[in-house]
Design a protein around this motif. Structure first.
Motif, short mmCIF file in Angstrom:
data_model
loop_
_atom_site.label_atom_id
_atom_site.label_comp_id
_atom_site.label_asym_id
_atom_site.label_seq_id
_atom_site.Cartn_x
_atom_site.Cartn_y
_atom_site.Cartn_z
N ALA A 1 0.84 -1.20 0.00
CA ALA A 1 0.00 0.00 0.00
C ALA A 1 0.88 1.26 0.00
CB ALA A 1 -0.91 0.00 1.22
N ASN A 2 0.44 2.26 -0.72
CA ASN A 2 1.17 3.53 -0.83
C ASN A 2 0.79 4.43 0.35
OD1 ASN A 2 2.22 6.01 -1.53
ND2 ASN A 2 1.44 5.98 -3.62
N LEU A 3 1.76 4.72 1.21
CA LEU A 3 1.48 5.51 2.42
C LEU A 3 1.87 6.98 2.28
CD1 LEU A 3 2.51 3.07 5.30
CD2 LEU A 3 0.48 3.09 3.84
N THR B 1 -6.73 1.64 -0.05
CA THR B 1 -5.73 2.46 0.62
C THR B 1 -6.32 3.79 1.06
OG1 THR B 1 -3.98 1.43 -0.69
CG2 THR B 1 -3.44 3.50 0.41
N ARG C 1 -3.38 -2.84 -1.79
CA ARG C 1 -2.68 -1.73 -2.41
C ARG C 1 -3.53 -0.94 -3.40
NH1 ARG C 1 -0.23 -1.85 -7.55
NH2 ARG C 1 -0.81 -3.70 -8.76
N LEU D 1 -1.49 -3.81 6.81
CA LEU D 1 -1.76 -2.74 5.87
C LEU D 1 -2.94 -3.12 4.98
CD1 LEU D 1 1.88 -1.83 4.79
CD2 LEU D 1 0.34 -0.46 6.22
N TRP E 1 -8.55 3.25 4.18
CA TRP E 1 -7.69 3.02 5.35
C TRP E 1 -7.03 4.32 5.78
CZ3 TRP E 1 -2.35 3.62 5.70
CH2 TRP E 1 -1.74 3.13 6.86
N THR E 2 -6.53 5.10 4.82
CA THR E 2 -5.90 6.39 5.14
C THR E 2 -6.89 7.31 5.84
OG1 THR E 2 -4.41 6.20 3.23
CG2 THR E 2 -4.76 8.41 4.15
N ILE F 1 -4.71 8.02 -5.14
CA ILE F 1 -5.24 7.85 -3.79
C ILE F 1 -5.73 9.17 -3.23
CG2 ILE F 1 -4.68 7.12 -1.43
CD1 ILE F 1 -2.52 5.29 -2.73
#
Length: 322
Positions: free
Chosen positions: A96-98, A276, A271, A268, A279-280, A130
């Motif tokens: 996943a891209n954080l 994502t 992706r 996490l 979740w963010t 995202i």
């Protein structure tokens, strides 16, 4: 008008043991022609691949940065407060891209956050994709970026908006299949008019040689920078194991922090952009605790920005207005 790159190729394209490095002035002259569009596609591809094989020196990078400067658009930051520039040119390939979460957590602290990058690979999940799901679409102009920073403290800015000529060089990857010197320059990018003493850049490295190159470059040109072994090329610390993160300060100091708050069992999201983004959103709203290592990275950057603000007697909001 075309620029003859052959004398330069004869220096840098001699193979692993025969290649010679350019001086700063030579690199500036060469890349001034590249960014001005004076190098046709075929020699441009040869040039970029030659540098990819040889690798840039700190002096060559300095010359390339000199050449790029006139091709970067100016940007005004809100009230001249410290700002964080987050280059995001890789996206998520496996994890996943954080980067969106990092940007939002910093903006929540009242720091101006500019996320710049590009989305060229359809197989990866980009930061911009995202952020768009989170109601933070990419801006189309510098004026829109400035307005977004004033109003929301976060501006996702495509590289083509900051520097169309650098964007053109980055796009050569689609034709030649590998990254080029433009991707390194993108990590060093600052808009014209931004005071390097008030701006902080987050730079991810993937190889020890590149870390050494960045240290050499910033030794000659001190600035506010965090260097780290990124996750899939993005400036996010690893979540599951301790790691160092190097803080370079504009006054020339280098401080190494050990982020040891790794959590082996932290789960996490998938992706894909939608998972994502949800979740963010939950993390930002406090429904899910952020990864401890990422929270530590955010704390280090906020502490750095507050120190810079204090040194320059600039206001820094402690609580976001959002």
């Amino acid at each position: 008008m075309t620029f003859d790159v052959r004398p330069y190729l004869k220096e840098i394209a001699r193979g692993e043991h025969g290649a010679r490095h350019l001086s700063r002035e030579q690199a500036r002259t060469l890349f001034a022609a590249v960014f001005s569009g004076e190098v046709p596609d075929l020699p441009l591809g040869a040039l970029l691949v030659a540098f990819r094989v040889k690798g840039e020196t700190a002096e060559e990078l300095a010359g390339m940065v000199d050449a790029l400067a006139p091709h970067v658009r100016p940007m005004q930051l809100p009230a001249r407060r410290p700002a964080v520039f987050i280059p995001s040119y890789n996206g998520a390939r496996k994890l996943a891209n954080l980067v969106p979460l990092l940007g939002l957590l910093l903006a929540r602290e009242g720091i101006s956050v500019v996320v710049h990058g590009t989305a060229q690979e359809p197989t990866r999940v980009s930061t911009f994709e995202i952020l768009a799901q989170l109601g933070e679409p990419a801006v189309a102009t510098i004026a829109e970026a400035e307005e977004r920073l004033e109003r929301r403290d976060l501006a996702p800015v495509p590289v083509e908006v900051l520097s169309p000529d650098l964007g053109r060089v980055l796009a050569a990857r689609l034709a030649i299949g590998v990254r080029n010197s433009g991707h390194t320059l993108a990590k060093l990018l600052l808009p014209n008019g931004v005071d390097a003493a008030l701006a902080c850049r987050l730079i991810a490295v993937t190889h020890p040689e590149f870390l050494k190159l960045m240290r050499e470059y910033f030794t000659a040109a001190p600035a506010n920078v965090f260097l780290m072994r990124g996750v899939e090329g993005e400036p996010i610390v690893r979540l599951h194991a301790p790691q160092p993160i190097e803080e370079i300060r504009a006054e020339g100091q280098l401080v190494t922090h050990l982020i040891g708050e790794g959590e082996a069992g932290y789960l996490l999201p998938s992706r894909d952009a939608q998972s994502t983004a949800q979740w963010t959103r939950d993390v930002v709203q406090g429904k899910i605790a952020p990864p401890a290592a990422l929270a530590r990275e955010v704390a280090l950057i906020v502490e750095h920005c507050r120190r810079v603000a204090s040194a320059h007697r600039q206001p820094l909001k402690l609580v976001s207005s959002k």
